[in-house]
Write a protein that holds these residues in place. Structure first.
Motif, PDB file in Angstrom:
ATOM      1  N   ALA A  21      48.524  25.868  -8.405  1.00 33.27           N
ATOM      2  CA  ALA A  21      47.872  27.155  -8.174  1.00 33.27           C
ATOM      3  C   ALA A  21      48.281  27.724  -6.817  1.00 33.27           C
ATOM      4  N   THR A  22      48.388  26.848  -5.814  1.00 29.20           N
ATOM      5  CA  THR A  22      48.797  27.302  -4.484  1.00 29.20           C
ATOM      6  C   THR A  22      50.225  27.807  -4.483  1.00 29.20           C
ATOM      7  N   LEU A  24      52.005  28.943  -7.022  1.00 27.48           N
ATOM      8  CA  LEU A  24      52.129  30.192  -7.773  1.00 27.48           C
ATOM      9  C   LEU A  24      51.536  31.363  -6.983  1.00 27.48           C
ATOM     10  N   GLY A  25      50.492  31.091  -6.221  1.00 25.07           N
ATOM     11  CA  GLY A  25      49.892  32.154  -5.425  1.00 25.07           C
ATOM     12  C   GLY A  25      50.756  32.586  -4.256  1.00 25.07           C
ATOM     13  N   GLN A  26      51.614  31.693  -3.769  1.00 27.16           N
ATOM     14  CA  GLN A  26      52.491  32.028  -2.642  1.00 27.16           C
ATOM     15  C   GLN A  26      53.785  32.683  -3.092  1.00 27.16           C
ATOM     16  N   LYS A  36      54.421  36.451  -6.684  1.00 31.00           N
ATOM     17  CA  LYS A  36      53.156  35.738  -6.762  1.00 31.00           C
ATOM     18  C   LYS A  36      52.568  35.875  -8.167  1.00 31.00           C
ATOM     19  N   GLU A  38      48.897  35.013 -10.235  1.00 30.71           N
ATOM     20  CA  GLU A  38      47.509  34.560 -10.225  1.00 30.71           C
ATOM     21  C   GLU A  38      46.845  34.943 -11.540  1.00 30.71           C
ATOM     22  N   PHE A  39      45.958  34.075 -12.006  1.00 29.03           N
ATOM     23  CA  PHE A  39      45.224  34.324 -13.248  1.00 29.03           C
ATOM     24  C   PHE A  39      43.800  34.747 -12.919  1.00 29.03           C
ATOM     25  N   GLU A  40      43.357  35.847 -13.514  1.00 25.68           N
ATOM     26  CA  GLU A  40      41.979  36.290 -13.364  1.00 25.68           C
ATOM     27  C   GLU A  40      41.260  36.075 -14.697  1.00 25.68           C
ATOM     28  N   ASN A  49      40.696  24.992 -16.930  1.00 27.13           N
ATOM     29  CA  ASN A  49      41.359  25.757 -15.888  1.00 27.13           C
ATOM     30  C   ASN A  49      42.804  26.040 -16.306  1.00 27.13           C
ATOM     31  N   TYR A  51      45.457  26.059 -14.769  1.00 26.01           N
ATOM     32  CA  TYR A  51      46.455  25.247 -14.077  1.00 26.01           C
ATOM     33  C   TYR A  51      46.353  23.770 -14.446  1.00 26.01           C
TER      34      TYR A  51
END
Length: 300
Positions: A21-22, A24-26, A36, A38-40, A49, A51
């Protein structure tokens, strides 16, 4: 050595959901490769989850912090080590031992993995609980010790045991009804019980399909057949791969396959004809023997 083998055969290892998750967020460290991500979860379709339970073939250049580390502080479980050692033994280029040929020539009687008794004791404490709901069983320790194949079999046993509770309840009701009517097997409620069992068997199968796919997704075995190694006893002819033009791969010619199928068919048809010819003679002999025995009985 094991990690090298895992890299060569594309052995799947589970990723750490936090680091994934980290990362993919970066976004990618290389500009322009990927942005980047992120899943909402505004309307979640699953309690999992996004991930979690992500498995991918191991690559030696991947940072080990991206993988799940186990009690032995390694990204490899004990069952992973066993599988990779087994893969090396079956690979002619690995241990230089053709296990299948050695067993065929009776140089070896067989080979197997010894138990790790401390781990087996822990498994017994986690799994063998006398009183518990079948679906409360945690089968991850079983999968991590015996492997995904045996683990999936235990999942099936758990699924069937839970559903047999409903079948047993319906059977008890039917038995009480028949007993109340004087043990009459032609009770008018028996067809309803038969319909109940028909619906029950269908639901067992359909819900098992969902359980099987769900478990395979969590354990990373959804495309197991595609990544499976060539069977050691498979005998084919080596050809250059039509994909890259040089990688060797084993191919069994169609003409040889056809000849073997034809020969097998001839043998099978011949045995069936022999059985068809012999059976009437057996019945005739049996009838004559019984008639002869009857005549002897009347004679005495």
């Amino acid at each position: 050595v094991l990690l090298k083998q895992a890299h060569e055969i594309g052995y799947k290892i589970k990723f750490n959901p936090v680091t994934i998750a980290t990362a993919l967020g970066q976004g990618s460290k290389i500009p322009g490769r990927w942005e980047k991500l992120e899943f909402e979860l505004l309307h979640p379709m699953s309690h999992l989850n996004p991930y979690e339970h992500i498995h991918a073939p191991y690559h030696e250049d991947t940072d080990h912090t991206h993988y799940i580390h186990h009690d032995n502080q390694s990204i490899l479980r004990e069952i992973d080590r066993v599988k990779l050692i087994h893969s090396i033994l079956l690979n002619d280029d690995g241990a230089c031992l053709n296990i299948d040929k050695l067993i065929h020539k009776e140089c070896l009687l067989g080979y197997f993995t010894l138990h790790d008794y401390p781990s087996l004791k822990v498994l017994e404490e986690k799994w063998l609980v006398f009183f518990q709901n079948p679906y409360n069983q945690n089968l991850d320790p079983v999968k991590d010790y015996f492997g995904e194949k045996i683990g999936l079999f235990v999942v099936w046993i758990r699924h069937l045991t839970a559903w047999l509770i409903f079948a047993a309840a319906g059977a008890i009701c039917a038995w009480v009804d028949v007993a109340y009517q004087g043990n009459d097997p032609n009770s008018p409620d028996i067809p309803y019980f038969a319909a109940f069992i028909a619906v029950w068997s269908t639901l067992v199968l359909e819900f098992w399909k969902r359980e099987e796919h769900y478990t395979s997704m969590m354990w990373g075995t959804t495309d197991f057949e595609e990544n499976e190694q060539v069977r050691p006893s498979f005998h084919g002819h080596k050809f250059a791969s039509p994909i890259d033009g040089y990688s060797p791969y084993l191919h069994f010619p169609v003409w040889e396959f056809t000849i073997r199928i034809f020969a097998t068919g001839l043998v099978t048809i011949g045995l069936i004809l022999i059985a068809v010819i012999i059976m009437p003679h057996i019945f005739t002999f049996t009838a004559k023997a019984m008639a002869f025995a009857t005549n002897i009985f009347y004679f005495f």
